[in-house]
Scaffold this motif. Structure first.
Motif, PDB file in Angstrom:
ATOM      1  N   ILE A 154      42.057 -18.345 -22.222  1.00 16.17           N
ATOM      2  CA  ILE A 154      42.738 -17.795 -23.402  1.00 16.17           C
ATOM      3  C   ILE A 154      42.954 -16.291 -23.269  1.00 16.17           C
ATOM      4  O   ILE A 154      43.984 -15.753 -23.670  1.00 16.17           O
ATOM      5  CB  ILE A 154      41.923 -18.093 -24.674  1.00 16.17           C
ATOM      6  N   ALA A 155      41.939 -15.608 -22.715  1.00 13.98           N
ATOM      7  CA  ALA A 155      42.037 -14.148 -22.579  1.00 13.98           C
ATOM      8  C   ALA A 155      42.916 -13.791 -21.369  1.00 13.98           C
ATOM      9  O   ALA A 155      42.623 -14.200 -20.244  1.00 13.98           O
ATOM     10  CB  ALA A 155      40.645 -13.548 -22.406  1.00 13.98           C
ATOM     11  N   ASP A 156      43.979 -13.044 -21.617  1.00 11.05           N
ATOM     12  CA  ASP A 156      44.841 -12.653 -20.503  1.00 11.05           C
ATOM     13  C   ASP A 156      44.290 -11.395 -19.831  1.00 11.05           C
ATOM     14  O   ASP A 156      43.290 -10.812 -20.272  1.00 11.05           O
ATOM     15  CB  ASP A 156      46.278 -12.435 -20.976  1.00 11.05           C
ATOM     16  N   LYS A 157      44.960 -10.947 -18.762  1.00  7.29           N
ATOM     17  CA  LYS A 157      44.476  -9.805 -17.984  1.00  7.29           C
ATOM     18  C   LYS A 157      44.380  -8.548 -18.835  1.00  7.29           C
ATOM     19  O   LYS A 157      43.416  -7.763 -18.726  1.00  7.29           O
ATOM     20  CB  LYS A 157      45.397  -9.552 -16.799  1.00  7.29           C
ATOM     21  N   ALA A 158      45.341  -8.347 -19.716  1.00  6.51           N
ATOM     22  CA  ALA A 158      45.342  -7.147 -20.557  1.00  6.51           C
ATOM     23  C   ALA A 158      44.107  -7.103 -21.451  1.00  6.51           C
ATOM     24  O   ALA A 158      43.446  -6.064 -21.596  1.00  6.51           O
ATOM     25  CB  ALA A 158      46.615  -7.096 -21.401  1.00  6.51           C
ATOM     26  N   LEU A 159      43.767  -8.264 -22.041  1.00  4.98           N
ATOM     27  CA  LEU A 159      42.600  -8.322 -22.914  1.00  4.98           C
ATOM     28  C   LEU A 159      41.315  -8.117 -22.113  1.00  4.98           C
ATOM     29  O   LEU A 159      40.409  -7.403 -22.539  1.00  4.98           O
ATOM     30  CB  LEU A 159      42.555  -9.664 -23.650  1.00  4.98           C
ATOM     31  N   LEU A 160      41.234  -8.727 -20.939  1.00  3.60           N
ATOM     32  CA  LEU A 160      40.038  -8.580 -20.105  1.00  3.60           C
ATOM     33  C   LEU A 160      39.861  -7.129 -19.652  1.00  3.60           C
ATOM     34  O   LEU A 160      38.738  -6.610 -19.642  1.00  3.60           O
ATOM     35  CB  LEU A 160      40.118  -9.518 -18.897  1.00  3.60           C
ATOM     36  N   ASP A 161      40.962  -6.477 -19.300  1.00  4.86           N
ATOM     37  CA  ASP A 161      40.890  -5.061 -18.914  1.00  4.86           C
ATOM     38  C   ASP A 161      40.426  -4.212 -20.091  1.00  4.86           C
ATOM     39  O   ASP A 161      39.644  -3.263 -19.929  1.00  4.86           O
ATOM     40  CB  ASP A 161      42.262  -4.570 -18.429  1.00  4.86           C
ATOM     41  N   GLU A 162      40.915  -4.568 -21.281  1.00  2.00           N
ATOM     42  CA  GLU A 162      40.515  -3.840 -22.485  1.00  2.00           C
ATOM     43  C   GLU A 162      39.016  -4.025 -22.746  1.00  2.00           C
ATOM     44  O   GLU A 162      38.308  -3.077 -23.099  1.00  2.00           O
ATOM     45  CB  GLU A 162      41.320  -4.343 -23.685  1.00  2.00           C
ATOM     46  N   LEU A 163      38.520  -5.260 -22.552  1.00  2.00           N
ATOM     47  CA  LEU A 163      37.092  -5.533 -22.753  1.00  2.00           C
ATOM     48  C   LEU A 163      36.241  -4.761 -21.743  1.00  2.00           C
ATOM     49  O   LEU A 163      35.176  -4.253 -22.086  1.00  2.00           O
ATOM     50  CB  LEU A 163      36.819  -7.033 -22.627  1.00  2.00           C
ATOM     51  N   ARG A 164      36.705  -4.662 -20.498  1.00  2.00           N
ATOM     52  CA  ARG A 164      35.968  -3.901 -19.473  1.00  2.00           C
ATOM     53  C   ARG A 164      35.883  -2.426 -19.858  1.00  2.00           C
ATOM     54  O   ARG A 164      34.840  -1.786 -19.703  1.00  2.00           O
ATOM     55  CB  ARG A 164      36.641  -4.064 -18.108  1.00  2.00           C
ATOM     56  N   ALA A 165      36.996  -1.906 -20.358  1.00  2.00           N
ATOM     57  CA  ALA A 165      37.021  -0.496 -20.773  1.00  2.00           C
ATOM     58  C   ALA A 165      36.091  -0.268 -21.963  1.00  2.00           C
ATOM     59  O   ALA A 165      35.345   0.720 -22.011  1.00  2.00           O
ATOM     60  CB  ALA A 165      38.452  -0.078 -21.125  1.00  2.00           C
ATOM     61  N   LYS A 166      36.128  -1.192 -22.921  1.00  2.80           N
ATOM     62  CA  LYS A 166      35.253  -1.077 -24.097  1.00  2.80           C
ATOM     63  C   LYS A 166      33.783  -1.174 -23.683  1.00  2.80           C
ATOM     64  O   LYS A 166      32.937  -0.428 -24.186  1.00  2.80           O
ATOM     65  CB  LYS A 166      35.583  -2.172 -25.108  1.00  2.80           C
ATOM     66  N   LEU A 167      33.478  -2.090 -22.760  1.00  5.65           N
ATOM     67  CA  LEU A 167      32.103  -2.248 -22.289  1.00  5.65           C
ATOM     68  C   LEU A 167      31.610  -0.955 -21.646  1.00  5.65           C
ATOM     69  O   LEU A 167      30.493  -0.500 -21.920  1.00  5.65           O
ATOM     70  CB  LEU A 167      32.017  -3.407 -21.294  1.00  5.65           C
ATOM     71  N   ALA A 168      32.448  -0.355 -20.815  1.00  9.03           N
ATOM     72  CA  ALA A 168      32.060   0.897 -20.155  1.00  9.03           C
ATOM     73  C   ALA A 168      31.814   2.001 -21.186  1.00  9.03           C
ATOM     74  O   ALA A 168      30.835   2.759 -21.076  1.00  9.03           O
ATOM     75  CB  ALA A 168      33.144   1.322 -19.175  1.00  9.03           C
ATOM     76  N   ARG A 169      32.672   2.085 -22.201  1.00  9.43           N
ATOM     77  CA  ARG A 169      32.508   3.110 -23.242  1.00  9.43           C
ATOM     78  C   ARG A 169      31.234   2.887 -24.047  1.00  9.43           C
ATOM     79  O   ARG A 169      30.496   3.827 -24.329  1.00  9.43           O
ATOM     80  CB  ARG A 169      33.721   3.113 -24.183  1.00  9.43           C
ATOM     81  N   GLU A 170      30.982   1.621 -24.408  1.00 12.03           N
ATOM     82  CA  GLU A 170      29.805   1.324 -25.222  1.00 12.03           C
ATOM     83  C   GLU A 170      28.517   1.587 -24.439  1.00 12.03           C
ATOM     84  O   GLU A 170      27.534   2.083 -24.986  1.00 12.03           O
ATOM     85  CB  GLU A 170      29.833  -0.128 -25.711  1.00 12.03           C
ATOM     86  N   GLN A 171      28.520   1.251 -23.149  1.00 13.98           N
ATOM     87  CA  GLN A 171      27.337   1.507 -22.329  1.00 13.98           C
ATOM     88  C   GLN A 171      27.070   3.001 -22.219  1.00 13.98           C
ATOM     89  O   GLN A 171      25.918   3.443 -22.323  1.00 13.98           O
ATOM     90  CB  GLN A 171      27.524   0.885 -20.942  1.00 13.98           C
ATOM     91  N   ALA A 172      28.119   3.775 -22.018  1.00 15.15           N
ATOM     92  CA  ALA A 172      27.968   5.229 -21.928  1.00 15.15           C
ATOM     93  C   ALA A 172      27.460   5.798 -23.247  1.00 15.15           C
ATOM     94  O   ALA A 172      26.587   6.677 -23.268  1.00 15.15           O
ATOM     95  CB  ALA A 172      29.302   5.871 -21.554  1.00 15.15           C
ATOM     96  N   ARG A 173      28.006   5.279 -24.368  1.00 15.04           N
ATOM     97  CA  ARG A 173      27.573   5.752 -25.689  1.00 15.04           C
ATOM     98  C   ARG A 173      26.115   5.393 -25.942  1.00 15.04           C
ATOM     99  O   ARG A 173      25.348   6.205 -26.479  1.00 15.04           O
ATOM    100  CB  ARG A 173      28.468   5.132 -26.773  1.00 15.04           C
ATOM    101  N   SER A 174      25.717   4.201 -25.556  1.00 14.54           N
ATOM    102  CA  SER A 174      24.327   3.776 -25.737  1.00 14.54           C
ATOM    103  C   SER A 174      23.380   4.684 -24.964  1.00 14.54           C
ATOM    104  O   SER A 174      22.357   5.124 -25.491  1.00 14.54           O
ATOM    105  CB  SER A 174      24.159   2.324 -25.267  1.00 14.54           C
ATOM    106  N   HIS A 175      23.722   4.975 -23.712  1.00 17.16           N
ATOM    107  CA  HIS A 175      22.882   5.860 -22.902  1.00 17.16           C
ATOM    108  C   HIS A 175      22.775   7.244 -23.535  1.00 17.16           C
ATOM    109  O   HIS A 175      21.691   7.835 -23.582  1.00 17.16           O
ATOM    110  CB  HIS A 175      23.449   5.981 -21.487  1.00 17.16           C
ATOM    111  N   ALA A 176      23.892   7.748 -24.040  1.00 20.53           N
ATOM    112  CA  ALA A 176      23.895   9.076 -24.666  1.00 20.53           C
ATOM    113  C   ALA A 176      23.019   9.099 -25.913  1.00 20.53           C
ATOM    114  O   ALA A 176      22.222  10.029 -26.125  1.00 20.53           O
ATOM    115  CB  ALA A 176      25.328   9.484 -25.014  1.00 20.53           C
TER     116      ALA A 176
END
Length: 205
Positions: A154-176
């Motif tokens: 169901i999830a297309d490439k655009a959505l998966l790329d968006e999820l990867r970007a969000k995951l990276a941002r959230e992980q960085a925010r959590s560490h901070a």
């Protein structure tokens, strides 16, 4: 409480005060068990009467001492926790921890969504090329057969790329956020503690 008790001032980091409270709790629980046993479960054999009265006095005195420690320790823990709670608010620790919890929850969701994208998933647009029977059906009781199923991507490439970007941002925010909490917990807090509790609290010189 202790008679003629005297107190000392200690300037410790917030993290250290958390440890002090833990040790005081552990020490008071140990003494609770000992006092309960002494005052409610001390046994003696009928034929072993020698020195019972003296031993009973010694046991009672030890129990009284334990009760004094319990009373002082539990009161000290309450004071420490109250002071820590107020300092946490001043430093914004509670707010950061609450935000970190929300951030980590979102990150877990994004990671699960990405990790569960299977190689055998089929894009909806490719379903037209899938034969009606793609696997051997399993025969169940009463002559019924289970139909083959396909998991749709169901999830297309655009959505998966968006999820990867969000995951990276959230992980960085959590560490901070957690780094900020760790820094804040190194702030000093000055409190008074009864000298008699210093050893239990791990503060004895």
């Amino acid at each position: 409480m202790f008679e003629g008790e005297s107190t000392m001032k200690y300037s410790l980091t917030l993290s250290r005060w958390h440890k002090v409270a833990e040790r005081l709790n552990a020490g008071s629980k140990e003494r609770e068990t000992r006092a309960l046993t002494a005052l409610t479960a001390t046994t003696v054999s009928p034929w072993n009467k020698e020195g019972v009265e003296v031993k009973a006095v010694e046991i009672a005195e030890r129990a009284k001492s334990d009760l004094a420690v319990i009373e002082a320790a539990t009161a000290a823990v309450a004071r420490i926790r109250t002071a820590l709670a107020l300092r946490n608010v001043e430093l914004g620790i509670s707010d950061r921890l609450a935000e970190a919890d929300a951030v980590n929850r979102r990150a877990r969701l994004y990671r699960d969504l990405l990790d569960k994208q299977g190689m055998d998933m089929v894009k909806p647009a490719d379903m037209r090329h899938v034969p009606a029977t793609v696997a051997t059906d399993e025969t169940f009781g009463f002559g019924r057969r289970a139909g083959s199923t396909i998991t749709l991507a169901i999830a297309d490439k655009a959505l998966l790329d968006e999820l990867r970007a969000k995951l990276a941002r959230e992980q960085a925010r959590s560490h901070a956020l957690l780094d900020e909490v760790a820094d804040a917990n190194r702030e000093k807090l000055e409190l008074e503690l009864e000298k008699e509790l210093s050893e239990i609290a791990g503060l004895a010189a």
